[in-house]
Motif scaffolding. Structure first.
Motif, PDB file in Angstrom:
ATOM      1  N   HIS A  87       0.851  -1.074  -0.058  1.00  0.00           N
ATOM      2  CA  HIS A  87      -0.016  -0.049   0.098  1.00  0.00           C
ATOM      3  C   HIS A  87       0.962   1.403  -0.076  1.00  0.00           C
ATOM      4  O   HIS A  87       2.032   1.404   0.635  1.00  0.00           O
ATOM      5  N   GLU A 108       2.064 -10.756  -2.962  1.00  0.00           N
ATOM      6  CA  GLU A 108       1.996  -9.418  -2.702  1.00  0.00           C
ATOM      7  C   GLU A 108       2.172  -8.683  -4.103  1.00  0.00           C
ATOM      8  O   GLU A 108       1.490  -8.076  -4.760  1.00  0.00           O
ATOM      9  N   TRP A 112      -0.321  -7.065  -7.346  1.00  0.00           N
ATOM     10  CA  TRP A 112      -0.486  -5.595  -7.400  1.00  0.00           C
ATOM     11  C   TRP A 112       0.142  -5.397  -8.907  1.00  0.00           C
ATOM     12  O   TRP A 112      -0.052  -4.433  -9.681  1.00  0.00           O
ATOM     13  N   ALA A 117      -5.930  -5.909  -9.331  1.00  0.00           N
ATOM     14  CA  ALA A 117      -5.712  -4.729  -8.508  1.00  0.00           C
ATOM     15  C   ALA A 117      -6.543  -3.515  -9.449  1.00  0.00           C
ATOM     16  O   ALA A 117      -6.886  -2.809  -8.767  1.00  0.00           O
ATOM     17  N   GLU A 124      -7.728  -0.497  -5.814  1.00  0.00           N
ATOM     18  CA  GLU A 124      -6.843   0.382  -6.737  1.00  0.00           C
ATOM     19  C   GLU A 124      -6.144   1.532  -6.059  1.00  0.00           C
ATOM     20  O   GLU A 124      -4.918   1.750  -6.479  1.00  0.00           O
ATOM     21  N   HIS A 127      -2.261   1.565  -3.600  1.00  0.00           N
ATOM     22  CA  HIS A 127      -1.183   1.555  -4.139  1.00  0.00           C
ATOM     23  C   HIS A 127      -0.661   2.753  -4.971  1.00  0.00           C
ATOM     24  O   HIS A 127      -1.323   3.330  -5.471  1.00  0.00           O
ATOM     25  N   ARG A 129       1.803   3.345  -8.193  1.00  0.00           N
ATOM     26  CA  ARG A 129       2.177   2.428  -9.200  1.00  0.00           C
ATOM     27  C   ARG A 129       3.796   2.865  -9.415  1.00  0.00           C
ATOM     28  O   ARG A 129       4.650   1.931  -9.560  1.00  0.00           O
ATOM     29  N   ILE A 132       5.688   0.487  -6.886  1.00  0.00           N
ATOM     30  CA  ILE A 132       5.765  -0.698  -7.263  1.00  0.00           C
ATOM     31  C   ILE A 132       6.690  -1.022  -8.219  1.00  0.00           C
ATOM     32  O   ILE A 132       7.361  -2.005  -8.437  1.00  0.00           O
ATOM     33  N   THR A 163      -4.070  -7.416   2.724  1.00  0.00           N
ATOM     34  CA  THR A 163      -3.818  -7.459   1.456  1.00  0.00           C
ATOM     35  C   THR A 163      -3.404  -8.964   1.153  1.00  0.00           C
ATOM     36  O   THR A 163      -3.589  -9.932   1.853  1.00  0.00           O
TER      37      THR A 163
END
Length: 248
Positions: A87, A108, A112, A117, A124, A127, A129, A132, A163
């Motif tokens: 997150h 995990e 994502w 996700a 959505e 997170h 982006r 990640i 999650t």
């Protein structure tokens, strides 16, 4: 180390409603350091300053890396960064760690980076982006599948619930085995009253996470939830650092 606070409503923080849902309910934001004679481990990576500045009602004490710096620890000193989940408020400063290895559960990362996700609107927005993508592309990524001892006295344990690949961290300290529950139990009330947090991926797994945390810890006083202001009351502050507490 507490780096921010925010007050929402109680109804925002618990899956089951009660008569007190309209009451203010404060939240604290933490990252943690686990130190040995040879290793420096950061557990979670907090909120980045730009993200924090866009959050209404957030009292941002400072960047987690700035607060760590006040302890004499530079970003380049951190050997491992354990991300309990992906997150946005747990990945914010990952790009500011020049040599740390990132520890993430395979489930995990797969979640994502997969199709679900973006199709589940409730999740959505949770997170970042860019964070990640940074972790995914890094050549310093250590993926684990389930429980794993990372270092002597420090292990991660897959629990899910909040999650898809939520993990908790057990640390052997002078006072015994302490479990950093992170968002597997946001507040003491979650685990102590068997009352799930409002944001969840899988409800039965969240109940299972409560049970697993209790098994791993050396007692109720050895459990540290992820967002409870009471952490600062139950554990002593470190001298000259009012936002830093010692759990060891």
């Amino acid at each position: 180390m507490q780096y921010a606070t925010r007050t929402a409503l109680r109804s925002n923080h618990f899956h089951y409603s009660d008569d007190c849902g309209g009451e203010p309910h404060p939240t604290a934001y933490f990252v943690w350091l686990a130190l040995s004679q040879t290793e420096t481990v950061l557990i979670d990576a907090g909120l980045a300053p730009d993200t924090a500045g866009a959050m209404p009602g957030l009292d941002y004490i400072g960047s987690p890396l700035e607060i760590i710096g006040d302890l004499g620890i530079a970003p380049g000193d951190i050997d491992l960064c354990v991300l309990t989940h992906l997150h946005y408020d747990h990945t914010g400063v990952v790009a500011g760690l020049p040599r740390a290895r990132y520890v993430v559960q395979q489930r995990e990362l797969d979640y994502w980076n997969g199709a679900w996700a973006t199709r589940i609107g409730q999740e959505e927005w949770l997170h970042s982006r860019p964070d990640i993508d940074h972790v995914t592309a890094s050549n310093r990524l250590d993926l684990v599948d389930g429980d794993s001892e990372l270092l002597p006295g420090l292990s991660v344990h897959s629990v899910g619930g909040h999650t898809a690949g939520m993990q908790v961290v057990r640390v052997r300290t002078a006072r015994g085995n302490v479990v950093l529950a992170s968002d597997a139990s946001h507040f003491y009330e979650n685990i102590e009253s068997d009352s799930p947090f409002a944001i969840l991926h899988h409800l039965p797994d969240m109940f299972g996470a409560f049970d697993r945390i209790k098994e791993l810890a050396d007692g109720p006083g050895h459990i540290v939830p992820g967002h409870d202001p009471l952490v600062a009351e139950r554990f002593p502050a470190v001298d000259r650092h009012p936002h830093v507490v010692s759990i060891g």
